[in-house]
Design a protein around this motif. Structure first.
Motif, short mmCIF file in Angstrom:
data_model
loop_
_atom_site.label_atom_id
_atom_site.label_comp_id
_atom_site.label_asym_id
_atom_site.label_seq_id
_atom_site.Cartn_x
_atom_site.Cartn_y
_atom_site.Cartn_z
N ASP A 63 3.21 -13.38 -8.08
CA ASP A 63 3.09 -12.45 -6.94
C ASP A 63 3.08 -11.03 -7.46
O ASP A 63 3.20 -10.78 -8.67
CB ASP A 63 4.21 -12.69 -5.93
CG ASP A 63 5.59 -12.45 -6.54
OD1 ASP A 63 5.70 -12.33 -7.78
OD2 ASP A 63 6.57 -12.38 -5.77
N GLY A 64 2.97 -10.06 -6.55
CA GLY A 64 2.95 -8.67 -6.98
C GLY A 64 2.59 -7.75 -5.85
O GLY A 64 2.52 -8.14 -4.68
N VAL A 65 2.37 -6.51 -6.21
CA VAL A 65 1.97 -5.48 -5.25
C VAL A 65 0.61 -4.94 -5.67
O VAL A 65 0.38 -4.68 -6.86
CB VAL A 65 3.02 -4.35 -5.19
CG1 VAL A 65 2.51 -3.17 -4.39
CG2 VAL A 65 4.31 -4.88 -4.59
N ALA A 66 -0.28 -4.78 -4.69
CA ALA A 66 -1.65 -4.37 -4.99
C ALA A 66 -2.10 -3.27 -4.03
O ALA A 66 -1.53 -3.09 -2.94
CB ALA A 66 -2.59 -5.57 -4.90
N GLU A 67 -3.13 -2.58 -4.45
CA GLU A 67 -3.78 -1.58 -3.60
C GLU A 67 -5.13 -2.11 -3.17
O GLU A 67 -5.97 -2.48 -4.01
CB GLU A 67 -3.94 -0.26 -4.35
CG GLU A 67 -4.56 0.84 -3.51
CD GLU A 67 -4.61 2.18 -4.23
OE1 GLU A 67 -5.36 3.07 -3.76
OE2 GLU A 67 -3.91 2.33 -5.25
N LEU A 68 -5.36 -2.17 -1.87
CA LEU A 68 -6.62 -2.67 -1.33
C LEU A 68 -7.70 -1.59 -1.41
O LEU A 68 -7.39 -0.41 -1.62
CB LEU A 68 -6.43 -3.11 0.12
CG LEU A 68 -5.44 -4.26 0.35
CD1 LEU A 68 -5.35 -4.58 1.84
CD2 LEU A 68 -5.85 -5.49 -0.44
N PRO A 69 -8.95 -1.97 -1.25
CA PRO A 69 -10.03 -0.98 -1.32
C PRO A 69 -9.86 0.18 -0.33
O PRO A 69 -10.33 1.28 -0.59
CB PRO A 69 -11.28 -1.81 -0.99
CG PRO A 69 -10.94 -3.17 -1.49
CD PRO A 69 -9.48 -3.35 -1.19
N ASP A 70 -9.16 -0.04 0.78
CA ASP A 70 -8.97 1.03 1.76
C ASP A 70 -7.77 1.90 1.44
O ASP A 70 -7.42 2.81 2.20
CB ASP A 70 -8.83 0.46 3.17
CG ASP A 70 -7.58 -0.41 3.36
OD1 ASP A 70 -6.78 -0.51 2.40
OD2 ASP A 70 -7.41 -0.97 4.45
N GLY A 71 -7.08 1.62 0.31
CA GLY A 71 -5.96 2.44 -0.12
C GLY A 71 -4.60 1.94 0.33
O GLY A 71 -3.57 2.49 -0.09
N SER A 72 -4.54 0.93 1.16
CA SER A 72 -3.25 0.42 1.62
C SER A 72 -2.55 -0.37 0.52
O SER A 72 -3.20 -1.02 -0.31
CB SER A 72 -3.42 -0.44 2.88
OG SER A 72 -4.33 -1.50 2.64
N ILE A 73 -1.23 -0.30 0.53
CA ILE A 73 -0.41 -0.97 -0.48
C ILE A 73 0.20 -2.22 0.17
O ILE A 73 0.84 -2.14 1.23
CB ILE A 73 0.71 -0.06 -1.00
CG1 ILE A 73 0.11 1.26 -1.52
CG2 ILE A 73 1.50 -0.75 -2.11
CD1 ILE A 73 -0.88 1.10 -2.66
N VAL A 74 0.02 -3.36 -0.49
CA VAL A 74 0.43 -4.63 0.11
C VAL A 74 1.16 -5.50 -0.92
O VAL A 74 0.95 -5.37 -2.13
CB VAL A 74 -0.78 -5.41 0.66
CG1 VAL A 74 -1.42 -4.65 1.81
CG2 VAL A 74 -1.79 -5.69 -0.44
#
Length: 312
Positions: A63-74
């Motif tokens: 698992d982890g934390v990622a940045e989506l193309p729209d800039g949101s952090i998930v």
């Protein structure tokens, strides 16, 4: 892309090139901001976890934390094999993503969900609203064990008893809310008999093995009365996978020994847990002591102690 590549289950992952992720329907390629190395991650990377059939070459990380193309952090709960989250990019399942609260460090967010899962899931499963149990945490000095202390308090525990080997880390659990600490030493049986006589309602056991072999009969024998219910929840086996249970101990009290793992819970419950963990971390109620590392150094730092979090 660069990633922590598992080429041999017997060796540490190596920093190297791996094929770009190929998004399937319902997935999007995201940029990984941080990924933690839990015991689950280590076992999967070593080919020793029951939940994974992946084979090398593969990317480490669950698992982890990622940045989506729209800039949101998930928060990303998992990706399809042979890809993993210890990489620069991953194809992430959009429906399973959870928003990371504003202001929460991605490094902390990457570590806190897995650490919270172990105690949050069984406690919310068995505790009735308004319950004020005594919770005994065996192995309270690791990342998940130490987080279990404030989680138990948050969920209503009247008393939390922390048991562990690392003296400094064990003493710090008092700062997180532990009412009593018990070192894993030659006096363990006597200490458990004392607290058992007052009543222990829930045991969160991260160690199993020899420690459980001592603690189970002790708590069963010293329970306040034969009808006293004890929920013994196995959450790991850092002290060994085998315990030679004596059947008589199972009948000395209303003793329920069971295990808690990802397969025991629905996706909806796991999503709710992730949201709760991220919210508690953002509010400063729980925090994991992390060791930040560069992904490029994975081969030489994989054996470092503590809850490692790699940043690409």
């Amino acid at each position: 892309m660069h990633a922590a590549v598992v080429n041999d289950f017997a060796k540490a992952p190596e920093y190297g090139e791996f094929a770009e992720p190929e998004p399937a329907e319902g997935e999007v390629v995201a940029t990984i901001r941080a990924a933690a190395v839990s015991n689950l991650v280590r076992l999967v990377a070593a080919g020793k976890h029951y939940s994974s059939a992946a084979k090398p070459p593969m990317v480490a990380g669950v698992d982890g934390v990622a940045e989506l193309p729209d800039g949101s952090i998930v928060y990303v709960p998992g990706v399809r094999s042979p890809w993993g989250t210890l990489a620069e990019r991953a194809a992430v399942p959009v429906a399973a993503l959870r928003p990371v609260p504003d202001g929460l460090d991605p490094v902390q967010a990457a570590a806190v969900v897995n650490a919270t899962f172990a105690s949050w899931m069984p406690l919310t499963r068995i505790l009735e609203p308004g319950a004020t149990p005594t919770v005994l945490i065996i192995g309270a000095t690791g990342a998940a064990g130490s987080v279990a202390v404030p989680i138990a308090k948050h969920l209503g525990a009247r008393r939390v008893i922390a048991v562990g080997r690392d003296g400094d880390a064990l003493r710090r659990t008092a700062d997180f809310g532990a009412d009593e600490i018990i070192p894993l030493d030659d006096d363990l049986e006597a200490s458990l008999a004392r607290v058992g006589a007052d009543g222990v309602d829930v045991v969160l056991d991260f160690l199993w093995g020899d420690v459980a072999n001592t603690a189970i009969p002790t708590l069963a024998r010293t329970a306040p009365h034969p009808q006293y219910r004890i929920d013994w929840v196995n959450l790991g086996a850092l002290d060994g996978v085998q315990v030679p249970l004596d059947a008589t101990h199972l009948r000395m009290a209303d003793l329920h020994v069971w295990g808690s793992g990802a397969g025991a819970y629905t996706m909806e419950r796991r999503r709710d847990m992730a949201d709760a963990a991220l919210d508690l971390a953002a509010r400063g109620i729980i925090e994991v002591a992390v060791q930040r590392r560069s992904l490029a150094d994975v081969a030489t730092t994989w054996g470092d102690h503590g809850r490692l979090v790699y940043v690409p």
